[in-house]
Design an enzyme around this catalytic site. Structure first.
Site, PDB file in Angstrom:
ATOM      1  N   HIS A 138      53.042  61.236  51.361  1.00 26.82           N
ATOM      2  CA  HIS A 138      54.329  60.853  50.657  1.00 26.82           C
ATOM      3  C   HIS A 138      55.318  59.818  51.257  1.00 26.82           C
ATOM      4  CE1 HIS A 138      57.647  61.468  47.755  1.00 26.82           C
ATOM      5  NE2 HIS A 138      58.273  62.097  48.936  1.00 26.82           N
ATOM      6  N   ILE A 191      40.180  35.253  35.002  1.00 23.34           N
ATOM      7  CA  ILE A 191      40.577  34.025  35.820  1.00 23.34           C
ATOM      8  C   ILE A 191      41.873  33.226  35.351  1.00 23.34           C
ATOM      9  CG2 ILE A 191      39.630  31.490  36.592  1.00 23.34           C
ATOM     10  CD1 ILE A 191      36.768  32.933  36.450  1.00 23.34           C
ATOM     11  N   CYS A 231      32.693  32.950  45.724  1.00 20.91           N
ATOM     12  CA  CYS A 231      33.809  33.800  46.166  1.00 20.91           C
ATOM     13  C   CYS A 231      34.610  33.242  47.312  1.00 20.91           C
ATOM     14  CB  CYS A 231      33.121  34.939  46.622  1.00 20.91           C
ATOM     15  SG  CYS A 231      34.569  36.130  47.236  1.00 20.91           S
ATOM     16  N   MET A 276      29.553  40.508  36.685  1.00 18.55           N
ATOM     17  CA  MET A 276      29.713  39.282  37.749  1.00 18.55           C
ATOM     18  C   MET A 276      31.017  39.334  38.425  1.00 18.55           C
ATOM     19  SD  MET A 276      28.615  36.634  34.908  1.00 18.55           S
ATOM     20  CE  MET A 276      28.273  35.059  35.455  1.00 18.55           C
ATOM     21  N   HIS A 283      31.625  41.863  44.744  1.00 15.45           N
ATOM     22  CA  HIS A 283      31.432  43.025  45.240  1.00 15.45           C
ATOM     23  C   HIS A 283      30.281  43.936  44.465  1.00 15.45           C
ATOM     24  CE1 HIS A 283      34.896  43.566  42.887  1.00 15.45           C
ATOM     25  NE2 HIS A 283      34.169  44.980  42.307  1.00 15.45           N
ATOM     26  N   VAL A 341      27.641  25.457  50.805  1.00 13.30           N
ATOM     27  CA  VAL A 341      28.412  26.197  51.926  1.00 13.30           C
ATOM     28  C   VAL A 341      27.963  27.620  51.748  1.00 13.30           C
ATOM     29  CG1 VAL A 341      30.113  24.296  52.347  1.00 13.30           C
ATOM     30  CG2 VAL A 341      30.213  25.900  50.533  1.00 13.30           C
ATOM     31  N   GLY A 392      40.677  30.727  27.955  1.00 14.42           N
ATOM     32  CA  GLY A 392      40.294  31.846  28.210  1.00 14.42           C
ATOM     33  C   GLY A 392      41.173  32.652  28.862  1.00 14.42           C
TER      34      GLY A 392
END
Lengths: 578, 477
Positions: free
Chosen positions: A531, A257, A112, A401, A404, A107, A253
């Site tokens: 500010h 992620i 992302c 990786m 952007h 697709v 991990g």
């Protein structure tokens, strides 16, 4: 009103002046966007070209698909993979007047948009609000009363899914509108400047292209011994569908992620156990930020962790048994413990998706699956020489990786194809982790900077500021957070900026732009921030950065010329009197 | 307790909760002995783990800025401590020499525990070192200070414990437990000093859940609403410590055996004491049960028990009088419960539990009987899930089977009313025409929270209830 306007103008005047003089000091070499002062000179050049190019773009957009690419090729540029990287490259290519096609076997939008950044942001948006509403203390201190917030899992999942399809159609439409040919199928390089595409195993159509960009991205990496069933043991691909919210989930991990998912799951009521192979949680983050993150994002939540262990075997839940995770010591490999949990999310990183690309046809050997490239993203063959007209961007080359990055690399490649040499400065690429609060960073971590400083013989300084000192953060009752700036006190060069705090991901760009454009602390500190805003956190950092006194510096007048001020004052008074 | 090293561990309780490490004179007496008449000066002071925030229960030593042998003066930072909130430099109050570090960097100690010894002069250093060794030795037996020594009622008793106290998990296995606890359960256990090995396990796969730990710590399941803020002060101690207030009232008669409460008994005790804060009142009502008994005989064979019939009748009456099914959580408002869940008190071995018949007004008596059977089985096996014993909105307590003719019940926390049912006995009654007859009659007493349920409410409810019992056909609908 008058004075504000005057000051802001003066600041930009100074900034420009400073940067220009900086550029002038150094002899220009290769044009390296995102690397120090030279950029400005180039961009001014560009501005003058812009109108002509825009006209060309329109012409190209109209012509694309109708007329064959120049020099007997079907296309000027063929991109394999329509993820964010391929999309960024395609858009820029059209702008440059290149006849462009993009091949996608799955697709449009890639990881992302469909299985990564985009849907996870939808889930995190929910988790952020949920967390806030559940925090009675927080609500009470704002004077709000909320009774028992709850959520509908399916509706949350739909939100993520709807967002992904919306962004996907946006991407598709933007490419169609510009006249990029979207070719469906799996692309294989069959020879020099030649690509075949079609259904898996039946690549029946062949096209030629002057230049080819590989942008096939990555898939979740699953270590050996882990059995994925998609229900109780799964990767981010499944998790983003939010088909269930387990009572207790182990996340293998603790990188971006894992951390983001821990934020989602704990906000939705799960308990989380991290399994991390290294001796530190959140490896890769600046240690100080990681420590604070642990204090803010892990310790107060329903999370525990095992460090220095591998998950050597994970068995999905079946036959009335829970998910079993066998932990072995990362060093001795001895069995340490068996965890019993309701689900396991494997977030051990991502592996390049480069199989079936036909790289063997052009003598390119991947390294652990990654396509070897040089600093210009040109693909290197087995002998270490550049394969002409072939580039690889994004996760597939493994440089950095991030979505952007892929896009930036794609734009860099198109620049080169269009005849302007270009090297992307990866140290100017920001990264963000969208937990609550967020974490963001650009450039070097403090240990990396110290190492570099030692090697190259310069000093570094570190300044820090707390979100507790920021009015806007306090107004939001979100004072948890830290920002730190690592810079060279001799030159004022910004080496790295790390932020943990409210909207850190949005705040980092002032720093990453400064690094990309080579703006130095002594210049940027005069830039004005509205500010009260969170951006003042960075303002604080820049102002706190002290430089070593050096002869000859600061001799320039820090005031804009008086006549200019007067004119401005006059204009402002005219405007305000209306 | 008379052993010499004990005094300084107790002195820990006087630690001022401040950013500085409190240092208390310790072996003054001992110094005096050795030095003969030089009475003063010979002092070894202890540096304690300070309380750096109101929620801090233990701290981790990040690093020692002073090392053994360093001379420090008042106000010097000697150690960096990581609390639940931040890293902080901790200063000493006194001049002296760091003689011995008791808790090395990287390890944790509870608030108030000694983490180093400070000697006043060179000569005392060796003395302090000796003391440090002694301390390390005595560490183990000291672990559980007899609770009777504590003063009842003082809210935060920082139990002085040696540095080893923070539990290492290898839990001795209790029947059916594999010692697996969820992350939050572990955190709570540490916070409330609950021994995971002694927790009653209710989670799936024999897993200890946060609710199990809370139950063991005597915390009410879901203290969600008002009381959470005010009532339980942070250091809600483990059951053994929780039992202290009662123990401290009178010295036990010689020869008496003190048996600490089980978790369940501790919870009962806590709930009963809490009920004293509720202004309760009681209303009684006599009810004729001949027709109910007849019905019971008919449905008995289908597994329906008297308990279920009474619960169903109560639920039907509650449906018409929602205020009796409401509760008062904060002293300011009515909380009308959307479901009618009848908790029924059941005596089990060594305790009392209240399995809940959920939606008793909606389910028929046969379904309710089935549910009840399951609940009782689970209760006996101690396998009830929290929502199966804590979700009641009204409680029924029946002692009729023991021949009790009437009794009062104590209102459980979080409920508006409880019904106490006595035995049904043949009684001579007069009907409205003045004729005597013998009918079965039982006495029902209801205790209610007068903040929300008033006398007339309760009377009306009982009237409805009596009607249902005296004309029980509607029960079978």
């Amino acid at each position: 009103m008058q004075s504000t306007a005057a000051v802001s103008v003066s600041a930009s005047a100074i900034a420009t002046g400073g940067a220009r003089s900086g550029a002038a000091r150094r002899p220009g070499g290769v044009r390296v966007c995102g690397l120090r002062g030279e950029a400005l000179a180039c961009s001014s050049l560009r501005i003058s070209q812009a109108p002509a190019r825009r006209a060309a773009t329109k012409a190209a957009a109209a012509a694309n698909g109708a007329v064959a690419g120049s020099g007997g090729f079907d296309y000027d540029l063929v991109i394999i993979g329509a993820g964010v990287g391929g999309h960024g490259a395609a858009l820029h290519a059209v702008e440059e007047g290149l006849k462009t096609a993009i091949i996608e076997g799955d697709v449009v939008g890639g990881t992302c948009v469909n299985r990564g950044c985009v849907p996870s942001k939808a889930l995190l948006a929910v988790s952020g609000r949920m967390r806030e509403l559940q925090d009675e203390h927080h609500m009470k201190s704002l004077g709000l009363q909320v009774s028992s917030p709850g959520y509908d899992r399916q509706a949350v999942a739909n939100h993520a899914n709807n967002l992904a399809s919306k962004i996907r159609s946006n991407l598709t439409n933007s490419m169609k509108a510009l006249g990029v040919d979207i070719l469906t199928g799996v692309g294989t390089i069959v020879g020099k400047q030649k690509v075949r595409y079609g259904k898996v195993g039946f690549p029946d159509k062949e096209i030629t292209a002057r230049n080819i960009i590989i942008a096939t991205g990555s898939v979740p990496f699953v270590p050996k011994g882990i059995e994925i069933d998609g229900k109780t043991v799964f990767t981010s691909d499944h998790a983003l569908k939010l088909e269930s919210v387990p009572d207790w989930i182990a996340i293998v991990g603790s990188g971006y992620i894992g951390l983001e998912f821990s934020d989602v799951y704990t906000a939705l009521g799960s308990e989380v156990t991290f399994v991390e192979a290294l001796d530190q949680l959140m490896p890769g983050f600046d240690p100080e930020i990681a420590k604070l993150a642990q204090r803010v994002l892990i310790n107060p939540r329903k999370i525990d962790y095992h460090m220095g262990v591998f998950a050597s075997k994970i068995t999905p839940a079946k036959d009335g048994k829970p998910v079993l995770i066998e932990l072995i010591d990362a060093k001795t490999k001895e069995h340490k413990e068996t965890l019993e949990v309701d689900a396991a999310l494997i977030a051990t990183g991502r592996a390049p998706f480069t199989k079936g690309l036909g790289l063997e046809n052009i003598n390119v050997v991947t390294q652990r699956g990654f396509v070897p490239v040089d600093e210009r993203m040109r693909v290197m063959d087995a002998d270490g020489s550049v394969v002409p007209n072939l580039y690889c961007i994004g996760d597939a080359n493994g440089k950095l990786m991030l979505a952007h990055t892929a896009s930036a690399q794609g734009i860099s490649v198109v620049e080169q194809i269009s005849g302007r040499d270009h090297i992307l400065n990866h140290l100017s690429i920001p990264a963000a982790c969208f937990t609550h609060p967020e974490i963001s960073m650009v450039g070097l971590t403090e240990p990396q900077a110290r190492e570099k400083a030692e090697k190259e013989g310069f000093e570094i300084n570190v300044v820090k500021t707390s979100f507790k000192a920021n009015t806007k953060a306090l107004a939001e009752n979100e004072g948890d957070g830290l920002a730190k700036l690592i810079y060279r006190p001799d030159t004022g060069e910004i080496l790295g900026v790390h932020i943990l705090g409210l909207h850190a991901a949005d705040l980092i760009h002032e720093a990453s732009n400064a690094i990309a454009l080579g703006t130095r602390v002594q210049d940027i500190k005069f830039a004005v921030h509205a500010h009260p805003t969170l951006s003042e956190v960075l303002d604080e950092l820049f102002k706190a950065a002290k430089l070593q006194p050096r002869e000859g510096r600061d001799s320039k007048p820090k005031q804009p010329p008086q006549p200019l001020l007067k004119v401005l004052g006059f204009i402002t008074s005219l405007l305000s009197s209306q | 307790m008379a052993a010499s090293p004990a005094p300084f561990s107790l002195s820990a309780s006087t630690v001022p909760a401040r950013l500085r490490a409190a240092v208390a004179p310790a072996a003054a007496a001992r110094g005096r002995q050795r030095r003969g008449r030089m009475v003063v000066r010979a002092k070894i002071r202890e540096i304690f783990m300070p309380a750096l925030s109101s929620t801090m229960t233990e701290g981790k030593i990040v690093s020692w800025t002073a090392t053994e042998g360093d001379r420090v003066s008042k106000g010097d930072a000697v150690v960096v401590v990581e609390s639940d909130k931040a890293d902080m430099d901790v200063e000493t109050f006194y001049d002296g020499i760091v003689a011995a570090v008791l808790v090395p960097a990287g390890e944790s100690a509870p608030v108030g525990a000694p983490i180093a010894l400070l000697a006043e002069s060179e000569e005392e250093v060796s003395l302090a070192v000796a003391k440090a060794q002694e301390l390390a030795k005595v560490g183990q037996p000291q672990q559980a200070p007899p609770p009777s020594a504590d003063v009842a009622g003082t809210p935060p008793p920082p139990p002085p414990r040696p540095a080893e106290a923070p539990v290492v998990v290898p839990a001795p296995v209790v029947a059916g437990t594999k010692g697996i606890a969820t992350p939050q359960a572990k955190k709570l256990a540490k916070q409330h000093r609950v021994d995971l090995a002694k927790v009653t396990v209710t989670g799936p796969f024999g897993r200890i859940t946060p609710a199990d730990v809370e139950a063991a710590a005597g915390i009410q399941p879901k203290p969600k609403v008002a009381p959470a803020a005010a009532a339980p002060p942070p250091p809600v101690a483990a059951p053994s410590v929780g039992a202290v207030p009662q123990a401290a009232v009178l010295p036990p008669v010689p020869g008496a055996i003190v048996v600490p409460f089980t978790t369940m008994q501790a919870a009962v005790s806590k709930n009963m004491v809490e009920s004293l804060a509720v202004p309760a009142f009681r209303v009684g009502y006599p009810i004729l049960t001949n027709k109910l008994d007849e019905l019971y005989e008919k449905v008995k064979s289908k597994g329906v028990t008297m308990t279920v019939l009474l619960a169903k009748a109560a639920a039907m009456a509650l449906a018409q009088h929602p205020v009796v099914n409401s509760s008062c959580k904060d002293g300011k408002s009515f909380t009308y419960n959307s479901n009618i869940n009848i908790a029924v008190a059941v005596a089990i071995d060594g305790g009392l539990i209240t399995p809940v018949l959920q939606d008793a007004d909606k389910l028929d008596i046969y379904l309710l009987s089935q549910n009840w059977k399951d609940l009782v089985k689970k209760a006996r096996a101690k396998q009830l899930q929290p929502n199966e014993y804590s979700s009641g909105t009204f409680t029924l307590s029946n002692l009729g089977m023991f021949g009790v003719d009437r009794f009062d019940a104590i209102l459980p926390p979080g409920q508006g009313a409880i019904m106490a049912v006595g035995a049904s006995k043949p009684t001579v009654v007069t009907d409205k025409d003045g004729f005597f007859s013998v009918k079965s009659k039982m006495q029902v007493n209801v205790t209610a929270d007068h903040r929300i349920v008033y006398g007339a409410d309760l009377a009306a409810f009982l009237q409805t209830f009596a009607k249902v019992i005296e004309d029980p056909d509607s029960l079978t609908l």
